[in-house]
Design a protein around this motif. Structure first.
Motif, PDB file in Angstrom:
ATOM      1  N   ASP B 103      73.111  34.786  25.944  1.00 17.04           N
ATOM      2  CA  ASP B 103      73.390  33.969  27.094  1.00 17.04           C
ATOM      3  C   ASP B 103      74.596  33.260  26.463  1.00 17.04           C
ATOM      4  O   ASP B 103      75.016  32.303  27.265  1.00 17.04           O
ATOM      5  N   GLY B 104      75.261  33.318  25.189  1.00 18.64           N
ATOM      6  CA  GLY B 104      76.250  32.620  24.695  1.00 18.64           C
ATOM      7  C   GLY B 104      76.033  31.383  23.854  1.00 18.64           C
ATOM      8  O   GLY B 104      76.764  31.063  23.128  1.00 18.64           O
ATOM      9  N   THR B 105      74.705  30.931  24.085  1.00 14.52           N
ATOM     10  CA  THR B 105      74.257  29.917  23.004  1.00 14.52           C
ATOM     11  C   THR B 105      74.130  29.973  21.768  1.00 14.52           C
ATOM     12  O   THR B 105      73.866  31.378  21.321  1.00 14.52           O
ATOM     13  N   TYR B 166      63.604  34.175  19.733  1.00 14.84           N
ATOM     14  CA  TYR B 166      63.930  34.013  21.175  1.00 14.84           C
ATOM     15  C   TYR B 166      64.835  32.983  21.314  1.00 14.84           C
ATOM     16  O   TYR B 166      64.895  31.749  20.897  1.00 14.84           O
ATOM     17  N   GLY B 167      65.729  33.258  22.320  1.00 13.52           N
ATOM     18  CA  GLY B 167      66.786  32.195  22.707  1.00 13.52           C
ATOM     19  C   GLY B 167      66.040  31.201  23.602  1.00 13.52           C
ATOM     20  O   GLY B 167      65.081  31.602  24.251  1.00 13.52           O
ATOM     21  N   ALA B 168      66.607  29.799  23.708  1.00  9.19           N
ATOM     22  CA  ALA B 168      65.854  29.003  24.751  1.00  9.19           C
ATOM     23  C   ALA B 168      65.617  29.750  25.986  1.00  9.19           C
ATOM     24  O   ALA B 168      64.781  29.234  26.689  1.00  9.19           O
ATOM     25  N   ALA B 169      66.615  30.262  26.519  1.00 10.49           N
ATOM     26  CA  ALA B 169      66.584  31.041  27.813  1.00 10.49           C
ATOM     27  C   ALA B 169      65.356  31.976  28.194  1.00 10.49           C
ATOM     28  O   ALA B 169      65.263  32.693  29.259  1.00 10.49           O
ATOM     29  N   SER B 170      64.789  32.476  27.104  1.00  6.99           N
ATOM     30  CA  SER B 170      63.742  33.199  27.330  1.00  6.99           C
ATOM     31  C   SER B 170      62.641  32.614  27.938  1.00  6.99           C
ATOM     32  O   SER B 170      61.659  33.166  28.190  1.00  6.99           O
ATOM     33  N   VAL B 181      65.693  37.079  25.606  1.00  7.06           N
ATOM     34  CA  VAL B 181      67.279  36.471  25.287  1.00  7.06           C
ATOM     35  C   VAL B 181      67.161  36.516  23.765  1.00  7.06           C
ATOM     36  O   VAL B 181      66.608  35.442  23.198  1.00  7.06           O
ATOM     37  N   GLY B 182      67.757  37.467  23.199  1.00  8.53           N
ATOM     38  CA  GLY B 182      67.987  37.312  21.739  1.00  8.53           C
ATOM     39  C   GLY B 182      69.352  37.392  21.073  1.00  8.53           C
ATOM     40  O   GLY B 182      70.131  37.078  21.950  1.00  8.53           O
ATOM     41  N   THR B 183      69.372  37.915  19.872  1.00 13.39           N
ATOM     42  CA  THR B 183      70.665  37.648  19.309  1.00 13.39           C
ATOM     43  C   THR B 183      70.993  39.369  18.815  1.00 13.39           C
ATOM     44  O   THR B 183      72.168  39.444  17.899  1.00 13.39           O
ATOM     45  N   GLY B 184      70.317  40.098  19.210  1.00 18.73           N
ATOM     46  CA  GLY B 184      70.285  41.338  18.829  1.00 18.73           C
ATOM     47  C   GLY B 184      71.392  42.311  19.300  1.00 18.73           C
ATOM     48  O   GLY B 184      72.102  41.896  20.407  1.00 18.73           O
ATOM     49  N   PHE B 202      75.418  44.509  23.408  1.00 22.70           N
ATOM     50  CA  PHE B 202      75.604  43.270  23.626  1.00 22.70           C
ATOM     51  C   PHE B 202      77.122  43.000  22.711  1.00 22.70           C
ATOM     52  O   PHE B 202      77.024  43.261  21.669  1.00 22.70           O
ATOM     53  N   ASP B 203      78.119  42.905  23.062  1.00 23.18           N
ATOM     54  CA  ASP B 203      79.426  42.832  22.679  1.00 23.18           C
ATOM     55  C   ASP B 203      79.573  41.568  21.742  1.00 23.18           C
ATOM     56  O   ASP B 203      80.379  41.554  20.783  1.00 23.18           O
ATOM     57  N   GLY B 204      78.697  40.556  21.763  1.00 21.90           N
ATOM     58  CA  GLY B 204      78.675  39.318  20.812  1.00 21.90           C
ATOM     59  C   GLY B 204      78.036  39.364  19.699  1.00 21.90           C
ATOM     60  O   GLY B 204      77.785  38.704  18.975  1.00 21.90           O
TER      61      GLY B 204
END
Lengths: 282, 515, 327
Positions: B103-105, B166-170, B181-184, B202-204
């Motif tokens: 989610d960009g965070t 897990y990102g906070a948005a999870s 919502v992860g970083t993978g 995920f392009d980021g």
């Protein structure tokens, strides 16, 4: 004609069952080094994934599913007929109540109910037998009750009652013999139903114990090698089809009034057939 | 006559169908775009994070873990670049910079702390596995973890799927899990119950970008159906195909079969309660000596597997090398049974007129399980031991095992999942373990395991685990059967796929679709 | 024979009809209560104490202490009289609370929702295929003895004898793999539904065709039909106006029975084809020893079939006045 077909097919079943020593091998004899062999003189239908003789397992399978099915039918027929004849003979409130219960049992999917019952009782051969009989008695109760209502009006039954024959005597000596031919027809159909149900439950892993030479189970196990060895699922499948087809054709022949009229041996054939049917599973 | 002919027609049609089945040309797999379709044995269930389900987040790489495991089962940097243990109960992890969630965070120490705390909060067994007392974000990219006792296996434990970040948005406002919502390299897109889960690139992503645009995880629980789906061109890759199909598919040019030894082990766990026949260690040893594992591999798995004579493969320094073998020795088995008071009558073992009867439980939800169980039972039966088999699904079997109504339960675990013996020994065999349903307790074993987890890699640690494993082996608490060889099959268009030995990691970021 | 118009006029006013339907409704309501009692008691009939089973599950397998058990019993009302427990359970069930699945930990009602919709889809299509048995039976009756009749009879006989699990495997291999016409298994699109629906319908379509055929042949031989034909009424008119209407009751009855058989078939077929329906859910719940799920399935299946039965009886009563008295 179809009766003869049925008898031939059933005859095969009888032969298979009456002489289990026909089986060339012990159906449980495992040989991991001789697994998945093609048909040969020693193993006419080859061997399965544990090196067991497929033909021997098929033949011994006659002692599992059809036998269990026979127990189901015997229990269902005995209980159902007793209830049905009594209800038909007594009539009135009892009759009404009994038939309402019968109606209620008959509207539900029998296999599903049996499955749920065995789920509560615990997986196993006997809980399945009990569950199937527990839903199937109603068919016999309805049939024999209707027969009893018809026969009750007949002169010979009224005469017997007038002569002071006891209630039980009328039931057993008069009504039952009249009902037997019809019950035999139903029994052939219900045997095939019970065989299919039982094999299906075993296929799902809810019937016979793993390792048993049971047709449905054999198909389930043979799935692992069905692509390279199609005979392994073809053989037990055809065994089931043969027996069930034989029973259905027999039932059709027995039920069809045209066959009965044309056939020179209408009544005797039924009784003989019934006995053979018993023997096939004994 | 009429009926006869009718039946003949029907039967002929059936037979024709059967014959056609015998000779089957492979259908062509063609998709054209960059979506890889994989057929999986388990449903991925991305909207839940309990137990086995959340393993999907790791194996699909929606989430990253702090520490990762490479293809040689060695620890590698994940979201953490390095780690150290400055004091027995304190671990410090240096985190990777320039990482963002889907989610960009941004990912930082505070995000890692939040995630681990949510996991410990939401998953009841996570606390037991991790032994974490406090987590502190020492600076933006330094995470300090205090364990509640010296715990050397923490980095290994942080490779476990349940510790994915897990990102906070999870989570929603109440802290309940919503969606991953992860970083993978892969971002969760959609989930259709009982059908499939779709993830997209995920392009980021912080590492090298994957080739594929999308992956469709299709749930096909039945092994046969999954293989047929592959051959019919409905999927590109079938995970866990049946051993019986390996040889056949290998010979077809349209498909590639992947095989690799994995960390998984099929074994029979004894119920060591005093009132069971296998409560006696001599009986357990005798049974171990009766079962030829080579035959099980050949008979149940068509040769796709490795015979297992001990609990861990001896590729680790902490595995004892000089244990007496349980290779088949029927004479020794008979001696042991005689010592335990059994005698052979008409070829069947009995004691006080009672036959030696074993109730064996297993589960059929893993298709190869009944085959292994039956093969083991057949071998025991050949040696004069009565057996009864009950097959359920995993939860159904576990229910009966918990009630203690069994002698052997044939199970599959991945003891080597985190490359450290602590996880399995502590959670399955330690007398205080919640998952110990074998009613086996051994003070010496408990002490060795409790010691081992406090020690850094080295001679002392290896000695402690060798002692624990020697006790486990001598007491014959289990009957190891087969080390799993993980098998997957793919259409020949799939390139760059490798099997990860943990069996829980697809690494699709290196996979492409050619042709 | 009264004409159709007369018959319709009679429906509104016929007290026998009203009475029959009222009786059916009361009976149906009684059956519902029976079903709910059966579902409730099914778990109480488990070996061992249900409160203990439940608590043991909640404690993830740890054997609960006696005091914990006593506390659990009183907290959850297990010490109340059984009738009270039933009513409480009933109220919860009516508000959609059927407990939690032992397997997934999710509410049973959620698991059932997907399963029921998947099964309705599959069995609905199967039933539509089974309805094809009616025209097939009519054709067979009109051309009784012809090759079409023979083929139909043969297929019906063989179709009833094939075990559905075996049939499913053969279809999967033939149409999914060898011919590649349809997805070999799975769920989600109309293409997925075809094979399982056909397999389920196979055993029933022949039964329906045969009942239709036999009933029609009997009707055509009946006196009134012969009279009508001898009076010069077109044969097709005789068929549509009289014979088909008079065969409605036996055909509806057999269709009602097939509705039950279709679900029986779905249990096995859903499992083979990986269809996430109620049949597979029930089979899995039994293997999982997931008792709340079994209970939920019993309740849903039971109520569904009481309703189906009610609909069939109502349809029969509306179409065939002679049947009203016996309902």
């Amino acid at each position: 004609m179809s009766a003869r077909v049925g008898l031939v097919l059933l005859g095969i079943a009888v032969v298979g069952a009456a002489v289990p020593w026909l089986a060339p091998h012990d159906p449980q004899a495992v040989d991991f080094l001789g697994r998945l062999q093609p048909p040969s003189a020693t193993f006419p239908l080859g061997t399965d994934h544990m090196g067991r003789c497929v033909l021997s397992r098929l033949l011994h399978g006659l002692h599992v599913t059809p036998l269990a099915a026979l127990v189901v039918v015997a229990v269902a027929a005995a209980v159902g007929t007793a209830i049905g004849l009594t209800a038909g003979l007594v009539g009135g409130r009892l009759d009404q109540f009994a038939m309402r219960v019968v109606d209620a049992v008959l509207i539900f999917p029998a296999f599903a109910v049996a499955l749920a019952v065995s789920g509560i009782l615990g997986i196993g051969l006997w809980s399945i037998v009990l569950a199937l009989a527990g839903v199937h008695w109603a068919d016999y109760a309805r049939l024999s009750r209707n027969l009893a209502v018809v026969e009750r009006g007949q002169a010979y039954v009224r005469a017997a009652e007038a002569l002071g024959v006891s209630f039980g005597g009328v039931l057993v000596r008069r009504l039952l013999p009249a009902a037997v031919p019809h019950l035999v027809v139903l029994a052939t159909y219900s045997l095939s139903w019970a065989i299919l149900s039982f094999a299906g439950l075993s296929f799902l892993g809810l019937g016979a114990e793993p390792g048993t030479a049971e047709w449905g189970l054999m198909i389930a196990e043979a799935r692992h090698h069905m692509r390279a060895h199609p005979l392994l699922i073809a053989a037990p499948g055809l065994a089931i089809v043969t027996v069930v087809l034989g029973l259905n054709l027999l039932g059709d022949a027995l039920a069809d009034p045209a066959t009965r009229r044309r056939s020179p041996f209408s009544r005797p054939i039924k009784l003989r057939a019934a006995k053979q049917g018993d023997a096939s599973c004994a | 006559m009429r009926m006869t002919r009718c039946v003949a027609v029907g039967a002929a049609a059936l037979l024709a169908g059967l014959l056609m089945v015998g000779a089957s040309p492979p259908a062509v797999a063609e998709d054209g775009d960059e979506t890889l379709v994989i057929g999986t044995m388990w449903e991925s269930l991305p909207l839940s994070m309990t137990a086995r389900r959340s393993r999907f987040f790791n194996e699909s790489e929606i989430l990253d873990t702090l520490v990762k495991m490479d293809f040689d089962m060695q620890l590698q940097p994940g979201l953490a670049l390095s780690w150290s243990r400055p004091s027995p109960t304190q671990w410090v992890f240096e985190l990777r910079e320039d990482v963002v969630f889907h989610d960009g965070t941004p990912f930082d120490a505070a995000a890692a702390k939040h995630s681990l705390e949510r996991v410990i909060d939401l998953l009841p067994y996570a606390a037991d596995l991790l032994n974490i007392d406090t987590i502190t974000a020492a600076d933006t990219h330094a995470l300090v973890i205090e364990t509640n006792a010296p715990f050397a296996a923490l980095p290994n434990q942080l490779t476990d799927a349940i510790t994915g970040i897990y990102g906070a948005a999870s989570f929603d406002a109440d802290g309940a899990f919503v969606q991953p919502v992860g970083t993978g390299p892969w971002r969760f897109v959609e989930y259709n119950p009982q059908q499939n889960t779709i993830v997209e690139r995920f392009d980021g992503y912080w590492g090298d970008l994957p080739d594929l645009a999308q992956i469709d995880y299709r749930y096909i629980p039945d092994h046969h159906a999954r293989t047929i789906a592959l051959e019919a061109g409905e999927i590109h890759l079938a995970a866990n195909i049946l051993p019986g199909d390996v040889e056949r598919l290998s010979e077809e040019p349209a498909f590639a079969v992947f095989q690799a030894p994995s960390a998984g082990l099929y074994y029979a766990a004894f119920n060591a309660a005093a009132d069971r026949p296998v409560g006696d260690a001599r009986v357990r040893r005798a049974l171990n000596l009766m079962v030829d594992r080579e035959l099980i591999v050949a008979g149940a798995l068509d040769g796709v597997g490795e015979p297992a004579w001990q609990f861990f493969r001896d590729s680790h320094d902490w595995v004892p090398q000089d244990l007496p073998s349980y290779a088949p020795d029927l004479d020794r088995a008979a001696e042991l049974l005689a010592e335990a008071g059994y005698a052979q009558v008409d070829g069947r073992w009995q004691r006080d007129g009672e036959p030696l009867t074993l109730e064996i439980l297993s589960y059929s939800s893993r298709t190869e399980m009944p085959l292994i169980t039956e093969a083991m039972a057949a071998l025991l039966s050949q040696q004069g031991v009565e057996v009864t088999i009950g097959l359920y699904t995993w939860p159904g079997m576990l229910d009966l095992v918990r009630q203690g109504d069994y002698d052997l339960s044939v199970v599959f675990w991945t003891p080597d999942m985190i490359g450290h013996p602590d996880l399995h020994l502590k959670s399955q065999f330690h007398s205080a373990a919640e998952l110990n349903y074998q009613n086996w307790a051994h003070a010496g074993f408990d002490a060795a395991v409790d010691l081992g987890r406090t020690l850094d890699p080295g001679l002392d640690r290896d000695a402690a685990y060798r002692e624990a494993l020697t006790i486990l082996h001598d007491e014959a608490v289990v009957m190891p059967l087969v080390f799993k060889v993980y098998v997957a099959a793919a259409s020949s268009a799939v390139q760059g796929f490798r099997i990860h030995p943990s069996g829980f990691f697809y690494n699709f970021k290196e996979v492409g679709l050619g042709g | 024979m009264p004409s159709n118009r007369q018959r319709q006029g009679a429906i509104a006013a016929d007290p026998a009809l009203v009475q029959a339907l009222t009786r059916r409704l009361i009976y149906g309501a009684g059956l519902m209560v029976g079903v709910s009692l059966a579902a409730f008691l099914s778990l109480r009939a488990l070996p061992g104490d249900f409160a203990e089973v439940l608590l043991t599950y909640q404690m993830a397998g740890e054997i609960p202490s006696q005091s914990a058990l006593d506390r659990f019993r009183s907290e959850h009302g297990f010490d109340a009289p059984i009738l009270m427990q039933y009513l409480r359970w009933m109220v919860a069930a009516l508000t959609g609370d059927l407990g939690m699945s032992f397997r997934s930990g999710d509410p049973v009602i959620e698991e059932l929702r997907l399963a029921v919709s998947a099964t309705l889809w599959l069995t609905g299509v199967s039933f539509a295929v089974v309805l094809l048995g009616i025209p097939l039976g009519v054709i067979a009756a009109l051309k009784a003895g012809g090759w079409w009749d023979r083929l139909l009879t043969g297929l019906a006989v063989v179709g009833m004898a094939i075990p559905n699990f075996w049939h499913a495997l053969l279809f999967m291999l033939l149409f999914g793999l060898v011919l590649g016409w349809l997805p070999s298994s799975g769920y989600g699109t109309w293409a997925h539904v075809v094979l399982p629906a056909l397999v389920i319908a196979t055993s029933s379509v022949g039964v329906v065709a045969r009942v239709v055929r036999r009933a029609l042949i009997e009707q055509r031989q009946a006196l009134y039909a012969r009279t009508a034909r001898s009076k010069g009424v077109a044969p097709l008119r005789v068929l549509t106006d009289h014979c088909l209407v008079n065969t409605a009751a036996p055909v509806l009855t057999v269709l009602g029975l097939q509705a039950a058989r279709i679900f029986d078939g779905a249990i096995v077929v859903e499992t083979v084809f990986g269809w996430p329906g109620l049949g597979r859910a029930l089979a899995e719940a039994v293997l999982n020893r997931d008792f709340p799920m079994i209970q939920g399935a019993i309740l849903v299946i039971g109520i569904a079939y009481v309703v189906i039965n009610l609909l069939v009886d109502t349809a029969i009563a509306l179409i065939d006045p002679r049947a009203r008295a016996s309902l």
